[in-house]
Design a protein around this motif. Structure first.
Motif, PDB file in Angstrom:
ATOM      1  N   GLN A  79      41.246  55.521  71.863  1.00  0.00           N
ATOM      2  CA  GLN A  79      41.775  55.548  73.208  1.00  0.00           C
ATOM      3  C   GLN A  79      42.880  54.513  73.307  1.00  0.00           C
ATOM      4  O   GLN A  79      42.757  53.425  72.763  1.00  0.00           O
ATOM      5  CB  GLN A  79      40.648  55.213  74.188  1.00  0.00           C
ATOM      6  N   ASP A  80      43.948  54.878  73.993  1.00  0.00           N
ATOM      7  CA  ASP A  80      45.044  53.924  74.171  1.00  0.00           C
ATOM      8  C   ASP A  80      45.079  53.413  75.598  1.00  0.00           C
ATOM      9  O   ASP A  80      44.847  54.166  76.545  1.00  0.00           O
ATOM     10  CB  ASP A  80      46.387  54.591  73.846  1.00  0.00           C
ATOM     11  N   LEU A  81      45.378  52.151  75.743  1.00  0.00           N
ATOM     12  CA  LEU A  81      45.553  51.587  77.084  1.00  0.00           C
ATOM     13  C   LEU A  81      47.022  51.664  77.472  1.00  0.00           C
ATOM     14  O   LEU A  81      47.894  51.821  76.628  1.00  0.00           O
ATOM     15  CB  LEU A  81      45.104  50.122  77.123  1.00  0.00           C
ATOM     16  N   LYS A  82      47.230  51.503  78.768  1.00  0.00           N
ATOM     17  CA  LYS A  82      48.606  51.556  79.265  1.00  0.00           C
ATOM     18  C   LYS A  82      49.457  50.476  78.626  1.00  0.00           C
ATOM     19  O   LYS A  82      50.642  50.671  78.412  1.00  0.00           O
ATOM     20  CB  LYS A  82      48.606  51.363  80.782  1.00  0.00           C
ATOM     21  N   ASP A  83      48.869  49.337  78.331  1.00  0.00           N
ATOM     22  CA  ASP A  83      49.672  48.250  77.781  1.00  0.00           C
ATOM     23  C   ASP A  83      49.829  48.362  76.272  1.00  0.00           C
ATOM     24  O   ASP A  83      50.313  47.450  75.624  1.00  0.00           O
ATOM     25  CB  ASP A  83      49.068  46.897  78.157  1.00  0.00           C
ATOM     26  N   GLY A  84      49.407  49.484  75.700  1.00  0.00           N
ATOM     27  CA  GLY A  84      49.690  49.732  74.299  1.00  0.00           C
ATOM     28  C   GLY A  84      48.578  49.356  73.336  1.00  0.00           C
ATOM     29  O   GLY A  84      48.635  49.706  72.166  1.00  0.00           O
ATOM     30  N   ARG A  85      47.575  48.662  73.825  1.00  0.00           N
ATOM     31  CA  ARG A  85      46.499  48.302  72.917  1.00  0.00           C
ATOM     32  C   ARG A  85      45.687  49.542  72.596  1.00  0.00           C
ATOM     33  O   ARG A  85      45.641  50.488  73.373  1.00  0.00           O
ATOM     34  CB  ARG A  85      45.610  47.238  73.549  1.00  0.00           C
ATOM     35  N   ARG A  86      45.061  49.526  71.455  1.00  0.00           N
ATOM     36  CA  ARG A  86      44.290  50.683  71.056  1.00  0.00           C
ATOM     37  C   ARG A  86      42.843  50.294  70.805  1.00  0.00           C
ATOM     38  O   ARG A  86      42.548  49.214  70.326  1.00  0.00           O
ATOM     39  CB  ARG A  86      44.883  51.260  69.772  1.00  0.00           C
TER      40      ARG A  86
ATOM     41  N   GLU B 153      35.018  54.668  77.832  1.00  0.00           N
ATOM     42  CA  GLU B 153      35.704  53.671  78.644  1.00  0.00           C
ATOM     43  C   GLU B 153      35.029  52.318  78.528  1.00  0.00           C
ATOM     44  O   GLU B 153      35.682  51.273  78.546  1.00  0.00           O
ATOM     45  CB  GLU B 153      35.725  54.097  80.118  1.00  0.00           C
ATOM     46  N   HIS B 154      33.722  52.354  78.440  1.00  0.00           N
ATOM     47  CA  HIS B 154      32.973  51.117  78.333  1.00  0.00           C
ATOM     48  C   HIS B 154      33.325  50.401  77.033  1.00  0.00           C
ATOM     49  O   HIS B 154      33.587  49.199  77.011  1.00  0.00           O
ATOM     50  CB  HIS B 154      31.479  51.426  78.406  1.00  0.00           C
ATOM     51  N   VAL B 155      33.345  51.158  75.951  1.00  0.00           N
ATOM     52  CA  VAL B 155      33.728  50.579  74.661  1.00  0.00           C
ATOM     53  C   VAL B 155      35.125  49.985  74.756  1.00  0.00           C
ATOM     54  O   VAL B 155      35.371  48.854  74.322  1.00  0.00           O
ATOM     55  CB  VAL B 155      33.669  51.650  73.543  1.00  0.00           C
ATOM     56  N   THR B 156      36.020  50.729  75.360  1.00  0.00           N
ATOM     57  CA  THR B 156      37.393  50.249  75.477  1.00  0.00           C
ATOM     58  C   THR B 156      37.453  48.972  76.304  1.00  0.00           C
ATOM     59  O   THR B 156      38.164  48.024  75.970  1.00  0.00           O
ATOM     60  CB  THR B 156      38.288  51.326  76.103  1.00  0.00           C
ATOM     61  N   SER B 245      43.027  53.227  81.025  1.00  0.00           N
ATOM     62  CA  SER B 245      43.483  53.939  79.835  1.00  0.00           C
ATOM     63  C   SER B 245      44.524  54.965  80.274  1.00  0.00           C
ATOM     64  O   SER B 245      44.664  55.267  81.458  1.00  0.00           O
ATOM     65  CB  SER B 245      42.326  54.641  79.166  1.00  0.00           C
ATOM     66  N   GLU B 246      45.227  55.490  79.318  1.00  0.00           N
ATOM     67  CA  GLU B 246      46.315  56.406  79.659  1.00  0.00           C
ATOM     68  C   GLU B 246      45.799  57.628  80.401  1.00  0.00           C
ATOM     69  O   GLU B 246      46.440  58.139  81.304  1.00  0.00           O
ATOM     70  CB  GLU B 246      47.034  56.838  78.386  1.00  0.00           C
ATOM     71  N   THR B 247      44.656  58.106  80.016  1.00  0.00           N
ATOM     72  CA  THR B 247      44.114  59.289  80.673  1.00  0.00           C
ATOM     73  C   THR B 247      43.622  58.981  82.071  1.00  0.00           C
ATOM     74  O   THR B 247      43.852  59.747  83.002  1.00  0.00           O
ATOM     75  CB  THR B 247      42.920  59.862  79.894  1.00  0.00           C
TER      76      THR B 247
END
Lengths: 264, 264
Positions: A79-86, B153-156, B245-247
DNA sequence: CGTTAGGTTGACGACGATCAATGACGGTGG
DNA sequence: CCACCGTCATTGATCGTCGTCAACCTAACG
């Protein structure tokens, strides 16, 4: 790369193709969906989809139509975050099913770690086929249960384990899964087609931290990392390092790992 | 406690009991398993099991025989480490199903946060009943999909978000879920039957850190915490703080939150 | 009232992130 | 064959976030 070789040996077929009366117990013989595929008459086999390392099966946000069975190779969900972290959410090994219970848009992407081969089914035909093979329904439930257990352990790792424990825990998980799948020839030595950055992204750490943890585990004689091949010297020690949950300690780990100490 | 009141209002019944042609889209009207229960003829209703706050439905390591539908109240799933630390894996809200795809022994325990009422089914009868109500099969898949998305999402969160982002993210998740369930009267004000320690254990943080984050969010005008009742002043801000997250940014959140900015 | 459980705030230290330099290796082209 | 480059691993130095410890506050309750 922790491992040079990015190929994963295709495994030996089961002696008898499908155990129809598989025990419900969680730790019986492993049924996986590669068997499912092998069982199908030609016409029913899923369409194949091959991926090279680094390629994506689908992206986060993609609308996914299919259920995919990973036949060969390693992949991961991220999953990617908006700030680019993965964040890497989970690793997929042969026999794993992905895209099963998503709503419309996948909340994650899938990327190949090694050359991969997937079988693709429409949701409908997948469930039809599963319905036709009673043992596969059971296998499906078992697989989902294991995946959920892994997700829970993953949350626990990220929430409550130190960097070193996380690394040990992940290695242990992978060794355990590979053994279940008969993908480890030698008990002690195995190829993990992972780079530091994969481990780091899975564990919520920086590359450098993972590197330091691996070095220190090596210094302490738990494992060896030579010529980019990982050897686990002492599974018991590794398990100790991993600060297991109360449940993990008992059955599953013990069942898969015959207590095997220093004596070679 | 963040909230004084530990009761959760029992919700209003759906106008028409079961929408048989529920759209497959993930964000249609919410079907949940409280409807399932309401639909059953008396004789089929699951046995009830009530829990007081702090009591356990089952413990980590317990062999679980049943599938449980949470009818009313809040509960949470948790895992304990050998060294005594605890990780909360997930919160269960009314309509959630637990114990569904475990193998034999649950890798986690379930504890009540408020007075809870569960309906209990044997695996067999649960699946029979679901099979009889086609819409419920769909609802089941949707629910599992949402649960998995939450797990991801929790993991992220734990892997890649800062303390402040985690707190904002959790609050946002809970608000969103409560809205889906029609459990929030007022848009802006809601009771969360959580103590600092629950939030901390869910997010892998120390109590004090959670407290500081909440204080700072309050200072910054995102929320109010007065008389132990949480008011979200600015959902949009909260979403910004959460580093989604992006989604997440796109549909589900937006659908549930009418864009509502500073102007009251 | 005293006691207890939980929340709040401050001081300090540690774990791990970040930044930076270097090394090892494989691939590519001259 | 070797020089060059890009990618990834490794190690050191420094910094910041968050955990730990401790004190104090508040509310609930007997």
């Amino acid at each position: 790369m922790i491992s040079t070789s990015s190929h994963v040996s295709s495994r030996k077929p089961l002696s008898h193709p499908i155990a129809l009366n598989a025990p419900l117990a969680g730790y019986g013989p492993v049924l996986d969906f590669r068997d499912f595929e092998a069982q199908l008459p030609e016409a029913r086999a899923g369409q194949r989809r091959g991926l090279k390392p680094g390629e994506s099966l689908f992206l986060q946000e993609d609308r996914i139509e299919c259920v995919y069975v990973l036949l060969d190779g390693w992949a991961f969900r991220y999953q990617d975050l908006k700030d680019g972290r993965r964040q890497i959410v989970d690793f997929a090994l042969p026999g794993d099913v992905v895209g099963l219970n998503e709503a419309m848009n996948a909340p994650y992407g899938i990327e190949a770690l090694t050359p991969c081969s997937f079988a693709c089914y429409s949701r409908k035909s997948f469930f039809q086929l599963v319905g036709r093979q009673p043992a596969m329904g059971l296998a499906l439930v078992q697989m989902l249960a294991r995946a959920e257990a892994r997700a829970i352990e993953h949350v626990t790792s990220l929430g409550r384990r130190t960097a070193r424990e996380r690394v040990a825990h992940l290695l242990l998980e992978l060794v355990t899964r590979l053994k279940r799948l008969d993908l480890v020839a030698d008990t002690k030595s195995l190829d993990l087609p992972l780079m530091l950055s994969h481990v780091a992204d899975a564990l919520g750490l920086a590359n450098e931290t993972v590197c330091r943890c691996l070095s220190s585990l090596r210094r302490d004689g738990v494992l060896v990392l030579r010529e980019r091949r990982l050897k686990v010297l002492d599974l018991r020690r590794l398990a100790d390092e991993a600060n297991l949950s109360e449940t993990e300690g008992s059955e599953p780990v013990a069942a898969v790992m015959p207590a095997r100490r220093y004596a070679a």
